[in-house]
Design an enzyme around this catalytic site. Structure first.
Site, PDB file in Angstrom:
ATOM      1  CG  HIS A 118      -1.953  -0.967   1.358  1.00 54.92           C
ATOM      2  ND1 HIS A 118      -2.111  -1.769   2.466  1.00 54.92           N
ATOM      3  CD2 HIS A 118      -2.943  -1.314   0.512  1.00 54.92           C
ATOM      4  CE1 HIS A 118      -3.163  -2.563   2.299  1.00 54.92           C
ATOM      5  NE2 HIS A 118      -3.674  -2.321   1.117  1.00 54.92           N
ATOM      6  CE  LYS A 150     -14.281  -5.772   2.696  1.00 54.44           C
ATOM      7  NZ  LYS A 150     -13.170  -5.198   1.902  1.00 54.44           N
ATOM      8  NE  ARG A 152      -2.725  -7.561  -4.494  1.00 54.96           N
ATOM      9  CZ  ARG A 152      -3.551  -7.894  -3.521  1.00 54.96           C
ATOM     10  NH1 ARG A 152      -3.095  -7.957  -2.292  1.00 54.96           N
ATOM     11  NH2 ARG A 152      -4.813  -8.163  -3.748  1.00 54.96           N
TER      12      ARG A 152
HETATM   13  O1  PNS Z   1      -8.985  -2.786   0.272  1.00 51.37           O
HETATM   14  P1  PNS Z   1     -10.259  -3.298  -0.337  1.00 51.37           P
HETATM   15  O2  PNS Z   1     -11.079  -3.977   0.719  1.00 51.37           O
HETATM   16  O3  PNS Z   1     -10.007  -4.137  -1.555  1.00 51.37           O
HETATM   17  O4  PNS Z   1     -11.093  -1.988  -0.823  1.00 51.37           O
HETATM   18  C1  PNS Z   1     -12.349  -2.124  -1.423  1.00 51.37           C
HETATM   19  C2  PNS Z   1     -13.050  -0.754  -1.554  1.00 51.37           C
HETATM   20  C3  PNS Z   1     -13.095  -0.057  -0.222  1.00 51.37           C
HETATM   21  C4  PNS Z   1     -12.299   0.113  -2.548  1.00 51.37           C
HETATM   22  C5  PNS Z   1     -14.494  -1.024  -2.089  1.00 51.37           C
HETATM   23  O5  PNS Z   1     -15.098  -2.019  -1.319  1.00 51.37           O
HETATM   24  C6  PNS Z   1     -15.385   0.206  -2.062  1.00 51.37           C
HETATM   25  O6  PNS Z   1     -15.184   1.140  -2.817  1.00 51.37           O
HETATM   26  N1  PNS Z   1     -16.384   0.220  -1.155  1.00 51.37           N
HETATM   27  C7  PNS Z   1     -17.293   1.346  -0.979  1.00 51.37           C
HETATM   28  C8  PNS Z   1     -18.722   0.995  -1.409  1.00 51.37           C
HETATM   29  C9  PNS Z   1     -18.877   1.147  -2.905  1.00 51.37           C
HETATM   30  O7  PNS Z   1     -18.693   2.213  -3.473  1.00 51.37           O
HETATM   31  N2  PNS Z   1     -19.199   0.034  -3.555  1.00 51.37           N
HETATM   32  C10 PNS Z   1     -19.364  -0.041  -4.992  1.00 51.37           C
HETATM   33  C11 PNS Z   1     -18.005  -0.232  -5.662  1.00 51.37           C
HETATM   34  S1  PNS Z   1     -18.202  -0.486  -7.379  1.00 51.37           S
END
Ligand code: PNS
Length: 161
Positions: free
Chosen positions: A17, A41, A90
């Site tokens: 990150h 989560k 990745r």
């Molecule tokens: O580190 P992660 O868990 O892979 O991050 C995922 C994240 C936070 C980027 C994704 O779950 C997110 O954007 N969540 C917010 C809710 C949302 O907008 N959902 C629709 C995404 S298309």
């Protein structure tokens, strides 16, 4: 002023990150690390501890801000007037999920671009999930997370001797 949002769970932040954050600061004037508030989560580290760790390990990067968000990412992106969402890719296995999210976000907010960045190859297999699992089972991950995160993991999962 070009702002990027780098969203994620960061439970906990890894060197992968951090590598993406550093790369992002070379392209954008401001990089907002946006931590999803999602108790569903069941994170290992509470939100305030995740924020504190990220703040500490990015303290040498003045253009980095840390914020949390709930609800749709695109709403947060609009709120902070960001030009782009940054995500790290990745391996090919990340691509499908990331591609879906990027296109769904574009559907919801056509002017929010998603930029994919590759971390340094030495972090290309690192994930927060594996870090937690390997540390809990006694494996060495010193090279893969900042020392502060290693310390916090050790506080959570004390080792004998
Ligand atoms: O580190 P992660 O868990 O892979 O991050 C995922 C994240 C936070 C980027 C994704 O779950 C997110 O954007 N969540 C917010 C809710 C949302 O907008 N959902 C629709 C995404 S298309």
């Amino acid at each position: 002023m070009r702002t990027a949002v780098y969203p994620g769970s960061f439970d906990p932040i890894t060197n992968g990150h951090l590598d993406i954050i550093r790369r992002g600061t070379r392209l954008f004037d401001r990089v907002i690390v946006a931590i999803l508030e999602n108790e569903e989560k069941a994170p290992l580290f509470p939100l305030d501890e995740r924020i504190e760790m990220i703040r500490e390990v990015t303290s040498d990067l003045p253009s980095v801000e840390i914020q949390s968000f709930s609800g749709l990412l695109v709403n947060f992106v609009r709120k902070v007037d960001a030009a782009a969402v940054v995500r790290g890719i990745r391996a090919v296995s990340d691509f499908e999920y990331e591609f879906q999210m990027a296109l769904m976000n574009r559907e919801l907010a056509p002017d929010a671009e998603t930029i994919f960045m590759m971390p340094a190859v030495e972090y290309s297999y690192v994930s927060s999930r594996l870090i937690k699992e390997v540390f809990r089972l006694g494996g060495e991950i010193d090279r893969l997370v900042p020392p502060l995160v290693l310390q916090r993991l050790a506080d959570r999962f004390p080792r004998n001797g």
